[in-house]
Design a protein around this motif. Structure first.
Motif, PDB file in Angstrom:
ATOM      1  N   GLY A  17       8.715  -9.390  12.666  1.00  0.00           N
ATOM      2  CA  GLY A  17       7.372  -9.498  13.993  1.00  0.00           C
ATOM      3  C   GLY A  17       6.720  -8.752  13.517  1.00  0.00           C
ATOM      4  N   CYS A  18       6.726  -8.312  11.997  1.00  0.00           N
ATOM      5  CA  CYS A  18       6.025  -7.218  11.949  1.00  0.00           C
ATOM      6  C   CYS A  18       4.607  -8.059  10.989  1.00  0.00           C
ATOM      7  N   VAL A  19       3.245  -7.087  11.657  1.00  0.00           N
ATOM      8  CA  VAL A  19       2.704  -7.683  10.316  1.00  0.00           C
ATOM      9  C   VAL A  19       2.367  -6.795   9.244  1.00  0.00           C
ATOM     10  N   GLN A  20       2.631  -6.772   8.393  1.00  0.00           N
ATOM     11  CA  GLN A  20       1.907  -4.724   7.384  1.00  0.00           C
ATOM     12  C   GLN A  20       0.221  -4.524   7.625  1.00  0.00           C
ATOM     13  N   ILE A  21       0.646  -3.448   6.945  1.00  0.00           N
ATOM     14  CA  ILE A  21      -0.863  -2.874   7.369  1.00  0.00           C
ATOM     15  C   ILE A  21      -0.898  -1.907   5.935  1.00  0.00           C
ATOM     16  N   LYS A  22      -1.933  -2.286   5.076  1.00  0.00           N
ATOM     17  CA  LYS A  22      -2.130  -1.959   3.475  1.00  0.00           C
ATOM     18  C   LYS A  22      -2.268  -0.354   3.776  1.00  0.00           C
ATOM     19  N   LEU A  57      -7.073  -6.506  13.976  1.00  0.00           N
ATOM     20  CA  LEU A  57      -6.544  -5.060  13.601  1.00  0.00           C
ATOM     21  C   LEU A  57      -6.340  -4.325  12.634  1.00  0.00           C
ATOM     22  N   THR A  58      -5.939  -5.508  11.935  1.00  0.00           N
ATOM     23  CA  THR A  58      -5.595  -4.902   9.681  1.00  0.00           C
ATOM     24  C   THR A  58      -7.224  -4.068   9.135  1.00  0.00           C
ATOM     25  N   LYS A  59      -8.150  -4.561   9.886  1.00  0.00           N
ATOM     26  CA  LYS A  59      -8.929  -4.117   9.213  1.00  0.00           C
ATOM     27  C   LYS A  59      -9.682  -2.367   9.942  1.00  0.00           C
ATOM     28  N   PHE A  60      -9.200  -2.231  11.487  1.00  0.00           N
ATOM     29  CA  PHE A  60      -9.524  -0.999  12.346  1.00  0.00           C
ATOM     30  C   PHE A  60      -8.256  -0.006  11.816  1.00  0.00           C
ATOM     31  N   LEU A  61      -7.320  -0.352  11.673  1.00  0.00           N
ATOM     32  CA  LEU A  61      -5.727  -0.251  10.789  1.00  0.00           C
ATOM     33  C   LEU A  61      -6.614   0.943   9.704  1.00  0.00           C
ATOM     34  N   ASN A  62      -6.849  -0.157   8.517  1.00  0.00           N
ATOM     35  CA  ASN A  62      -7.227   0.381   7.301  1.00  0.00           C
ATOM     36  C   ASN A  62      -7.891   1.266   7.343  1.00  0.00           C
ATOM     37  N   ASN A  63      -8.886   1.781   8.458  1.00  0.00           N
ATOM     38  CA  ASN A  63     -10.339   2.496   8.298  1.00  0.00           C
ATOM     39  C   ASN A  63      -9.356   3.977   8.906  1.00  0.00           C
ATOM     40  N   SER A  64      -8.662   3.918  10.100  1.00  0.00           N
ATOM     41  CA  SER A  64      -8.546   4.983  11.258  1.00  0.00           C
ATOM     42  C   SER A  64      -8.313   5.869  10.056  1.00  0.00           C
TER      43      SER A  64
END
Length: 134
Positions: A17-22, A57-64
């Motif tokens: 169920g995971c969406v991968q974060i780069k 959410l992906t954009k946020f996490l890639n920039n955290s």
């Protein structure tokens, strides 16, 4: 042996169920501080809402600059009564310290994510934990 099988099953269910974060650090779970968030959407079947949420959410996490482990999940079909699969998405993050988690709350990418997506959810529950084993 039984513990290994259960662990492998849990990893498989979570990974499905995971969406991968780069992010190069995404596999380095830090046991110091874990931040687990569950989101319930107003319209959980809306593909538009899901796409908006995942992209933001992906954009946020890639920039955290604070979150180390970055896992976005969705519930698998529950096969046992003790499993709560009522949420729309889950987020599991780890931090090097409780102070980093506090700083993450006010960093710009996090605030932009909230602004872009807060109208999508009807309920959010957060579980924070400090590790007992380093």
């Amino acid at each position: 042996m039984k513990t290994k099988i259960v662990t492998l099953l849990l990893v498989g269910v979570l990974a499905s169920g995971c969406v991968q974060i780069k992010n190069d650090m995404s596999n380095n779970f830090d046991h110091t501080f874990a931040h687990v968030v569950y989101f319930w959407f107003k319209s959980p079947d809306s593909q538009v809402d899901r796409a908006t949420f995942e992209a933001s959410l992906t954009k946020f996490l890639n920039n955290s600059q604070y979150a180390k482990t970055k896992f976005i999940g969705k519930p698998p079909k529950a096969t046992r009564d003790v499993v709560d699969d009522s949420f729309t998405y889950s987020l599991i993050l780890s931090f090097e310290s409780a102070e980093d988690q506090v700083a993450y709350q006010t960093e710009a990418p996090h605030l932009v994510f909230i602004e872009e997506c807060e109208d999508l959810w009807e309920k959010v529950i957060v579980y924070d934990s400090e590790g007992i084993v380093q």
